[in-house]
Design a protein around this motif. Structure first.
Motif, PDB file in Angstrom:
ATOM      1  N   LEU A   1      95.745 143.982 -58.428  1.00  0.00           N
ATOM      2  CA  LEU A   1      94.445 143.929 -59.095  1.00  0.00           C
ATOM      3  C   LEU A   1      94.285 142.658 -59.916  1.00  0.00           C
ATOM      4  O   LEU A   1      93.210 142.060 -59.948  1.00  0.00           O
ATOM      5  CB  LEU A   1      94.281 145.140 -60.012  1.00  0.00           C
ATOM      6  N   LEU A   2      95.386 142.258 -60.562  1.00  0.00           N
ATOM      7  CA  LEU A   2      95.310 141.038 -61.364  1.00  0.00           C
ATOM      8  C   LEU A   2      94.990 139.864 -60.438  1.00  0.00           C
ATOM      9  O   LEU A   2      94.127 139.028 -60.739  1.00  0.00           O
ATOM     10  CB  LEU A   2      96.632 140.819 -62.090  1.00  0.00           C
ATOM     11  N   ILE A   3      95.682 139.814 -59.297  1.00  0.00           N
ATOM     12  CA  ILE A   3      95.439 138.714 -58.352  1.00  0.00           C
ATOM     13  C   ILE A   3      94.018 138.799 -57.798  1.00  0.00           C
ATOM     14  O   ILE A   3      93.313 137.804 -57.682  1.00  0.00           O
ATOM     15  CB  ILE A   3      96.471 138.772 -57.210  1.00  0.00           C
ATOM     16  N   LEU A   4      93.605 140.021 -57.469  1.00  0.00           N
ATOM     17  CA  LEU A   4      92.257 140.201 -56.917  1.00  0.00           C
ATOM     18  C   LEU A   4      91.185 139.797 -57.911  1.00  0.00           C
ATOM     19  O   LEU A   4      90.191 139.187 -57.548  1.00  0.00           O
ATOM     20  CB  LEU A   4      92.038 141.674 -56.568  1.00  0.00           C
ATOM     21  N   ASN A   5      91.410 140.190 -59.173  1.00  0.00           N
ATOM     22  CA  ASN A   5      90.328 140.048 -60.137  1.00  0.00           C
ATOM     23  C   ASN A   5      90.224 138.666 -60.747  1.00  0.00           C
ATOM     24  O   ASN A   5      89.161 138.262 -61.168  1.00  0.00           O
ATOM     25  CB  ASN A   5      90.454 141.101 -61.239  1.00  0.00           C
ATOM     26  N   LEU A   6      91.357 137.956 -60.828  1.00  0.00           N
ATOM     27  CA  LEU A   6      91.235 136.650 -61.471  1.00  0.00           C
ATOM     28  C   LEU A   6      90.514 135.631 -60.590  1.00  0.00           C
ATOM     29  O   LEU A   6      89.426 135.190 -60.924  1.00  0.00           O
ATOM     30  CB  LEU A   6      92.597 136.160 -61.949  1.00  0.00           C
ATOM     31  N   PRO A   7      91.077 135.271 -59.435  1.00  0.00           N
ATOM     32  CA  PRO A   7      90.371 134.227 -58.671  1.00  0.00           C
ATOM     33  C   PRO A   7      89.172 134.764 -57.889  1.00  0.00           C
ATOM     34  O   PRO A   7      88.235 134.020 -57.611  1.00  0.00           O
ATOM     35  CB  PRO A   7      91.436 133.714 -57.703  1.00  0.00           C
ATOM     36  N   LEU A   8      89.213 136.044 -57.565  1.00  0.00           N
ATOM     37  CA  LEU A   8      88.184 136.548 -56.657  1.00  0.00           C
ATOM     38  C   LEU A   8      87.022 137.216 -57.378  1.00  0.00           C
ATOM     39  O   LEU A   8      86.189 137.864 -56.758  1.00  0.00           O
ATOM     40  CB  LEU A   8      88.795 137.541 -55.664  1.00  0.00           C
ATOM     41  N   VAL A   9      86.975 137.077 -58.683  1.00  0.00           N
ATOM     42  CA  VAL A   9      85.951 137.805 -59.421  1.00  0.00           C
ATOM     43  C   VAL A   9      84.547 137.393 -58.974  1.00  0.00           C
ATOM     44  O   VAL A   9      83.617 138.191 -58.973  1.00  0.00           O
ATOM     45  CB  VAL A   9      86.158 137.621 -60.936  1.00  0.00           C
ATOM     46  N   LYS A  10      84.423 136.164 -58.516  1.00  0.00           N
ATOM     47  CA  LYS A  10      83.109 135.715 -58.063  1.00  0.00           C
ATOM     48  C   LYS A  10      82.677 136.465 -56.810  1.00  0.00           C
ATOM     49  O   LYS A  10      81.505 136.779 -56.630  1.00  0.00           O
ATOM     50  CB  LYS A  10      83.149 134.215 -57.769  1.00  0.00           C
ATOM     51  N   VAL A  11      83.662 136.741 -55.949  1.00  0.00           N
ATOM     52  CA  VAL A  11      83.347 137.495 -54.735  1.00  0.00           C
ATOM     53  C   VAL A  11      82.862 138.888 -55.104  1.00  0.00           C
ATOM     54  O   VAL A  11      81.880 139.396 -54.556  1.00  0.00           O
ATOM     55  CB  VAL A  11      84.581 137.585 -53.821  1.00  0.00           C
ATOM     56  N   PHE A  12      83.579 139.507 -56.074  1.00  0.00           N
ATOM     57  CA  PHE A  12      83.183 140.858 -56.461  1.00  0.00           C
ATOM     58  C   PHE A  12      81.809 140.877 -57.128  1.00  0.00           C
ATOM     59  O   PHE A  12      81.042 141.818 -56.971  1.00  0.00           O
ATOM     60  CB  PHE A  12      84.232 141.477 -57.382  1.00  0.00           C
ATOM     61  N   ALA A  13      81.547 139.826 -57.870  1.00  0.00           N
ATOM     62  CA  ALA A  13      80.236 139.769 -58.517  1.00  0.00           C
ATOM     63  C   ALA A  13      79.121 139.781 -57.471  1.00  0.00           C
ATOM     64  O   ALA A  13      78.023 140.270 -57.729  1.00  0.00           O
ATOM     65  CB  ALA A  13      80.140 138.515 -59.375  1.00  0.00           C
ATOM     66  N   LYS A  14      79.447 139.303 -56.285  1.00  0.00           N
ATOM     67  CA  LYS A  14      78.451 139.306 -55.210  1.00  0.00           C
ATOM     68  C   LYS A  14      78.153 140.729 -54.725  1.00  0.00           C
ATOM     69  O   LYS A  14      77.056 141.014 -54.248  1.00  0.00           O
ATOM     70  CB  LYS A  14      78.964 138.472 -54.026  1.00  0.00           C
TER      71      LYS A  14
ATOM     72  N   GLY B   1      83.397 133.450 -67.860  1.00  0.00           N
ATOM     73  CA  GLY B   1      84.687 133.283 -67.191  1.00  0.00           C
ATOM     74  C   GLY B   1      85.833 133.780 -68.034  1.00  0.00           C
ATOM     75  O   GLY B   1      86.655 134.586 -67.575  1.00  0.00           O
ATOM     76  N   SER B   2      85.869 133.353 -69.300  1.00  0.00           N
ATOM     77  CA  SER B   2      87.009 133.785 -70.106  1.00  0.00           C
ATOM     78  C   SER B   2      86.909 135.266 -70.433  1.00  0.00           C
ATOM     79  O   SER B   2      87.938 135.936 -70.516  1.00  0.00           O
ATOM     80  CB  SER B   2      87.139 132.942 -71.373  1.00  0.00           C
ATOM     81  N   ALA B   3      85.686 135.789 -70.591  1.00  0.00           N
ATOM     82  CA  ALA B   3      85.558 137.231 -70.837  1.00  0.00           C
ATOM     83  C   ALA B   3      86.125 138.014 -69.661  1.00  0.00           C
ATOM     84  O   ALA B   3      86.880 138.973 -69.836  1.00  0.00           O
ATOM     85  CB  ALA B   3      84.097 137.597 -71.054  1.00  0.00           C
ATOM     86  N   LEU B   4      85.782 137.588 -68.449  1.00  0.00           N
ATOM     87  CA  LEU B   4      86.257 138.301 -67.260  1.00  0.00           C
ATOM     88  C   LEU B   4      87.768 138.222 -67.140  1.00  0.00           C
ATOM     89  O   LEU B   4      88.436 139.211 -66.830  1.00  0.00           O
ATOM     90  CB  LEU B   4      85.609 137.712 -66.005  1.00  0.00           C
ATOM     91  N   SER B   5      88.324 137.029 -67.395  1.00  0.00           N
ATOM     92  CA  SER B   5      89.770 136.947 -67.191  1.00  0.00           C
ATOM     93  C   SER B   5      90.522 137.650 -68.303  1.00  0.00           C
ATOM     94  O   SER B   5      91.554 138.257 -68.038  1.00  0.00           O
ATOM     95  CB  SER B   5      90.235 135.498 -67.035  1.00  0.00           C
ATOM     96  N   ILE B   6      89.977 137.637 -69.530  1.00  0.00           N
ATOM     97  CA  ILE B   6      90.646 138.402 -70.591  1.00  0.00           C
ATOM     98  C   ILE B   6      90.586 139.891 -70.261  1.00  0.00           C
ATOM     99  O   ILE B   6      91.559 140.624 -70.443  1.00  0.00           O
ATOM    100  CB  ILE B   6      89.999 138.120 -71.960  1.00  0.00           C
ATOM    101  N   ALA B   7      89.449 140.349 -69.724  1.00  0.00           N
ATOM    102  CA  ALA B   7      89.346 141.756 -69.335  1.00  0.00           C
ATOM    103  C   ALA B   7      90.384 142.095 -68.281  1.00  0.00           C
ATOM    104  O   ALA B   7      91.054 143.133 -68.354  1.00  0.00           O
ATOM    105  CB  ALA B   7      87.941 142.059 -68.816  1.00  0.00           C
TER     106      ALA B   7
ATOM    107  N   ASN C   1      81.643 130.079 -65.241  1.00  0.00           N
ATOM    108  CA  ASN C   1      82.100 128.691 -65.243  1.00  0.00           C
ATOM    109  C   ASN C   1      83.616 128.615 -65.195  1.00  0.00           C
ATOM    110  O   ASN C   1      84.221 128.922 -64.175  1.00  0.00           O
ATOM    111  CB  ASN C   1      81.544 127.949 -66.460  1.00  0.00           C
ATOM    112  N   ASN C   2      84.211 128.257 -66.292  1.00  0.00           N
ATOM    113  CA  ASN C   2      85.672 128.133 -66.302  1.00  0.00           C
ATOM    114  C   ASN C   2      86.307 129.506 -66.441  1.00  0.00           C
ATOM    115  O   ASN C   2      85.953 130.281 -67.320  1.00  0.00           O
ATOM    116  CB  ASN C   2      86.111 127.218 -67.436  1.00  0.00           C
ATOM    117  N   LEU C   3      87.250 129.774 -65.558  1.00  0.00           N
ATOM    118  CA  LEU C   3      87.860 131.101 -65.579  1.00  0.00           C
ATOM    119  C   LEU C   3      88.961 131.205 -66.622  1.00  0.00           C
ATOM    120  O   LEU C   3      89.205 132.279 -67.154  1.00  0.00           O
ATOM    121  CB  LEU C   3      88.434 131.425 -64.202  1.00  0.00           C
ATOM    122  N   LEU C   4      89.636 130.106 -66.875  1.00  0.00           N
ATOM    123  CA  LEU C   4      90.789 130.196 -67.775  1.00  0.00           C
ATOM    124  C   LEU C   4      90.333 130.230 -69.227  1.00  0.00           C
ATOM    125  O   LEU C   4      89.602 129.353 -69.673  1.00  0.00           O
ATOM    126  CB  LEU C   4      91.727 129.016 -67.550  1.00  0.00           C
TER     127      LEU C   4
END
Lengths: 150, 508
Positions: free
Chosen positions: B377-390, B115-121, B245-248
């Motif tokens: 993109l920031l909005i798309l990628n932070l909360p929705l990253v799980k959707v994209f992972a799908k 989670g933190s790796a994805l949000s830092i990216a 897990n935790n995104l933040l």
């Protein structure tokens, strides 16, 4: 494998280069007025291509064969899809977009993996239908929709 | 008008409702393209050109060009965001510029810090995106003013430099890259000659009179070539996707990654400006830099957050930096920007120093939309990253045939000719063989796009100088460009001779 390909490619590029040089020399008589005619640029490029292909040929002679990677190459599905694509392209203008696209997608889906006929049929129908309606009805584009004998 | 006024006008353009939708669709598809292994930004952009061309068909030409380029550029930088997702979760880079991210990103995911790796990216990409846009705004005008003073001789040499740089860094063998460049240039000469009006190499086939369409070649070589490759080299892979897990990220992680993000952004931006070097090299360099200046380099490779933050910022910054030579000089420095340039030329908009004078709406609208797109993109990628992972789980069974169908539809919609479709298919097969045997494709497309312009400038320069070829070496700026071109090609060659490993750029 790559080395053999490189040698064939080197000869092919050499031929292309020579052909461009010959063809551009035939152009020169038709140009007039300017010091630099339409033949100069392709002629120079032809020379460069010839030189490069000779270099490629010698490089392929000196380079040692690389590590023999064994890849399982799936020829059968590829050839089926290739043939399907070719038929699709050739019949597109005669039979029309909707039917050909539907059949093409059905065949390809099943070639990739033989399962779930119903899902394949639905997705193919939806794709061809949606693209056709959006493009022709909404965007007013040109696309042969239905067979010409309709 | 001042730069700020132009920028405000740009925002006016970018905020029109349909341009907002275009930007949104662009970054959304871009993220998907970045996430999906197998389609890179180049084939994504190439595939979408005909689609956008048909969608924007109803708009006036300049607005159509603006909207189309907003969408296509969105795909380009959106892919930089998406690429990190698979690198971190699957250890499979979605595109080549995220290869470095797998080193530390996947390790972090293994330790439950996905989670933190994805949000830092995502945050790193966002910061880098904003930094480059500001730099683009500051540099655009002065650079295009300099470029306006160039004559045909300078332009010819500059374009040679662009081609040489891309070929020099494009693959394992410089010879092969140069061959591809020359082939692209030769393909560009087919058709009616612009200057004299003579049909060249057409063999009296009417279809060839308008020249070989860049779009057909690009879609065939990139998109179809990659599809064929995936079909032929099918790998059965059932990979486990790491849980998010935790995104933040924690405060510490923020602190640790602030420096790498800042350095990555600046380094990536400058690497991006250089022709030939692209996002892949930028991410690579920034990773090495972080490792060098780090207090304990041994941490890298075991899940250091700096190892995710720096390359992800750098690759996004590089994609912004690559827009500078494209917009101000009209010289694309990479395969993807070459395709963007081809797209602009399809709308009769010539990128280059005059772009900011002749089509301020296009140039500033694009810059403003990049700003909006990055926020999206920031909005798309932070909360929705799980959707994209799908999206990763999209079965290839449906995806690949649909890409073929979209390519065929797209090319037919724009060209309306079966001949072009046959050429498309042939290019697809060639594209597969070329990339399999390390013949880089980007230089060919670059040559095809730049070919006619190079030739025109060459002939103009020679006409002015009465056929004296010395004009290219007597004019100082032109000579400088030519010298750099030679160095660019010779130095890596000499370094290879001395047994040093040369970093190459593979953009796919």
């Amino acid at each position: 494998m790559t080395i053999k390909f490189d040698r064939i490619a080197a000869v092919a590029f050499l031929v292309v280069g020579v052909l461009f040089m010959v063809a551009s020399k035939q152009l020169s008589s038709t140009s007039y007025g300017s010091v630099v005619g339409p033949d100069i640029f392709p002629f120079i490029l032809g020379i460069i291509l010839v030189l490069l292909s000779i270099r490629l040929f010698f490089e392929s002679l000196t380079s040692s064969p690389g590590e023999g990677k064994k890849e399982s190459i799936q020829y059968k599905p590829f050839l089926i899809i290739l043939a399907a694509t070719l038929v699709y392209i050739l019949t597109l203008e005669i039979v029309g977009y909707v039917i050909t696209t539907f059949l093409f997608l059905c065949i390809c889906f099943q070639t990739m993996e033989r399962s779930k006929w119903v899902t394949s049929l639905i997705i193919s129908a939806a794709f061809s239908g949606v693209v056709y309606v959006l493009f022709v009805e909404v965007l007013k584009g040109t696309l042969p929709g239905w067979p010409i004998w309709f | 008008m001042s730069t700020l006024e132009y920028l405000f006008q740009g925002f006016g353009t970018a905020l029109i409702w349909y341009n907002l939708i275009f930007a949104f669709v662009g970054v959304l598809i871009g993220t998907a393209v970045g996430v999906l292994p197998g389609i890179g930004p180049m084939s994504g952009v190439a595939l979408l050109i005909p689609v956008t061309a048909s969608i924007t068909g109803g708009l006036p030409p300049e607005q159509a060009a603006t909207s189309a380029i907003i969408l296509l550029a969105g795909v380009y930088y959106g892919a930089m965001y998406g690429g990190s997702t698979t690198s971190i979760l699957l250890n499979t880079p979605g595109e080549s510029s995220s290869v470095v991210t797998t080193l530390d990103g996947y390790q972090m995911a293994k330790k439950g810090r996905a989670g933190s790796a994805l949000s830092i990216a995502a945050i790193g990409s966002f910061v880098a995106g904003i930094v480059t846009i500001v730099a683009l705004i500051v540099l655009a005008k002065p650079l295009s003013n300099v470029a306006l003073k160039f004559g045909p001789a300078e332009y010819f040499s500059l374009m040679l430099l662009g081609l040489g740089a891309v070929s020099g860094l494009a693959g394992k063998s410089v010879t092969k890259a140069l061959i591809m460049t020359v082939c692209g240039l030769l393909l560009g000469t087919i058709g009616i000659d612009n200057v004299s009006g003579i049909a060249r190499f057409t063999f009296d086939v009417p279809w060839l009179y308008q020249g070989i369409e860049f779009l057909t070649i690009a879609v065939g070589l990139f998109a179809l070539g990659e599809v064929f490759k995936t079909i032929l080299e099918k790998e059965e892979e059932d990979m486990e996707i790491a849980r998010i897990n935790n995104l933040l990220p924690s405060k510490e992680e923020f602190k640790e990654s602030a420096g790498p993000i800042a350095r990555g952004s600046i380094l990536g931006f400058f690497v991006g400006i250089l022709p030939g070097a692209g996002a892949t090299l930028a991410s690579f360099f920034s990773y090495i830099l972080e490792k060098k200046i780090s207090k304990n380099p041994s941490k890298f490779g075991t899940g250091a957050i700096a190892g995710v933050a720096a390359p992800e910022s750098a690759n996004n910054a590089a994609s912004g930096g690559a827009m500078i030579p494209l917009l101000t000089l009209g010289i694309p420095g990479s395969g993807t920007t070459a395709i963007l340039m081809g797209a602009l030329m399809m709308y009769n908009v010539q990128p280059g120093p005059l772009l900011f004078e002749d089509h301020p709406q296009v140039a500033w609208g694009l810059i403003a939309s990049m700003f909006i797109g990055n926020i999206m993109l920031l909005i798309l990628n932070l909360p929705l990253v799980k959707v994209f992972a799908k999206i990763i789980q999209t079965p290839k069974k449906y995806l690949l045939p649909m890409i073929i169908a979209i390519s065929i539809f797209g090319v037919y919609a724009v060209q309306v000719s079966t001949n072009d479709l046959l050429l498309l298919l042939a290019c697809g097969i060639l594209g597969y063989f070329f990339s399999k045997h390390d013949y880089p494709i980007a230089p060919l497309v670059l040559g095809l796009v730049l070919g006619p312009m190079i030739e025109n400038n060459l002939r103009r320069a020679l006409t002015i100088s009465n056929g004296e070829y010395s004009v290219f070496v007597t004019r100082p700026i032109s000579l400088a460009f030519l010298l750099i071109t030679v160095l660019w090609l010779v130095v890596p060659f000499l370094m290879k001779k001395r047994g040093k490993e040369v970093v190459i750029n593979i953009e796919g």
